[in-house]
Design a protein around this motif. Structure first.
Motif, PDB file in Angstrom:
ATOM      1  N   TYR A 273       0.674  -1.367  -0.033  1.00 25.37           N
ATOM      2  CA  TYR A 273      -0.043  -0.152   0.158  1.00 25.37           C
ATOM      3  C   TYR A 273       1.004   1.288  -0.231  1.00 25.37           C
ATOM      4  O   TYR A 273       1.790   1.319   0.618  1.00 25.37           O
ATOM      5  CB  TYR A 273      -0.730  -0.074   1.127  1.00 25.37           C
ATOM      6  N   GLY A 274       0.787   2.182  -0.841  1.00 22.15           N
ATOM      7  CA  GLY A 274       1.096   3.581  -0.941  1.00 22.15           C
ATOM      8  C   GLY A 274       0.418   4.276   0.245  1.00 22.15           C
ATOM      9  O   GLY A 274      -0.594   4.037   0.525  1.00 22.15           O
ATOM     10  N   THR A 275       1.003   5.394   0.532  1.00 19.82           N
ATOM     11  CA  THR A 275       0.359   6.360   1.734  1.00 19.82           C
ATOM     12  C   THR A 275      -0.205   7.196   0.699  1.00 19.82           C
ATOM     13  O   THR A 275      -0.094   7.896  -0.324  1.00 19.82           O
ATOM     14  CB  THR A 275       1.579   7.130   2.483  1.00 19.82           C
ATOM     15  N   PRO A 276      -1.385   7.792   1.267  1.00 20.19           N
ATOM     16  CA  PRO A 276      -2.240   8.912   0.489  1.00 20.19           C
ATOM     17  C   PRO A 276      -1.548  10.004   0.003  1.00 20.19           C
ATOM     18  O   PRO A 276      -1.813  10.323  -1.085  1.00 20.19           O
ATOM     19  CB  PRO A 276      -3.248   9.353   1.595  1.00 20.19           C
TER      20      PRO A 276
ATOM     21  N   GLU B 216       4.004   9.886   0.057  1.00 22.13           N
ATOM     22  CA  GLU B 216       5.265   9.729   0.680  1.00 22.13           C
ATOM     23  C   GLU B 216       5.760   8.303   0.306  1.00 22.13           C
ATOM     24  O   GLU B 216       7.075   8.197  -0.076  1.00 22.13           O
ATOM     25  CB  GLU B 216       5.457   9.816   2.321  1.00 22.13           C
ATOM     26  N   TYR B 217       4.843   7.257   0.170  1.00 19.13           N
ATOM     27  CA  TYR B 217       5.543   6.098  -0.080  1.00 19.13           C
ATOM     28  C   TYR B 217       4.449   5.674  -1.326  1.00 19.13           C
ATOM     29  O   TYR B 217       3.379   5.535  -1.235  1.00 19.13           O
ATOM     30  CB  TYR B 217       5.544   5.056   1.134  1.00 19.13           C
TER      31      TYR B 217
ATOM     32  N   SER C 278       2.797   2.697  -3.693  1.00 22.23           N
ATOM     33  CA  SER C 278       2.567   1.204  -3.965  1.00 22.23           C
ATOM     34  C   SER C 278       3.688   0.532  -4.720  1.00 22.23           C
ATOM     35  O   SER C 278       3.983   1.126  -5.946  1.00 22.23           O
ATOM     36  CB  SER C 278       1.346   1.291  -4.623  1.00 22.23           C
TER      37      SER C 278
END
Ligand SMILES: [Zn+2]
Length: 86
Positions: free
Chosen positions: A17-20, A23-24, A26
């Motif tokens: 999961y990426g951050t909304p 920042e990270y 997917s």
């Protein structure tokens, strides 16, 4: 290839999961199939040992992403797919 069934011990990709806020992203992570969930319709749900660069975690009932264009950005977080050909 889309008809290929997963089996215990195969290596697949798990999509993190990426951050909304972005920042990270997917990303594809290597994962080993630990179980194949028995379903009447054999929908490809599996258990995985996900190998992240900083550690591993176990996850059950991971859904198979429907095959389409390769790349993590094309697959939803929390799903698995066969490794892309490179
Ligand atoms: Zn991938």
């Amino acid at each position: 290839m889309s008809e290929q069934q997963p089996s215990v011990g195969r290596i697949v990709h798990y999509v993190s999961y990426g951050t909304p806020g972005g920042e990270y992203k997917s990303e594809c992570r290597a994962a080993i199939v630990t179980e194949v969930t028995e379903h009447p319709d054999a929908d490809g749900t599996v258990g995985l040992c996900v190998l992240n660069p900083t550690g591993q975690f176990f996850n059950r009932n991971v859904a198979h992403a429907q095959d389409k264009a390769a790349g993590a950005s094309d697959h939803p977080g929390g799903t698995w797919h066969w490794p892309e050909r490179v």
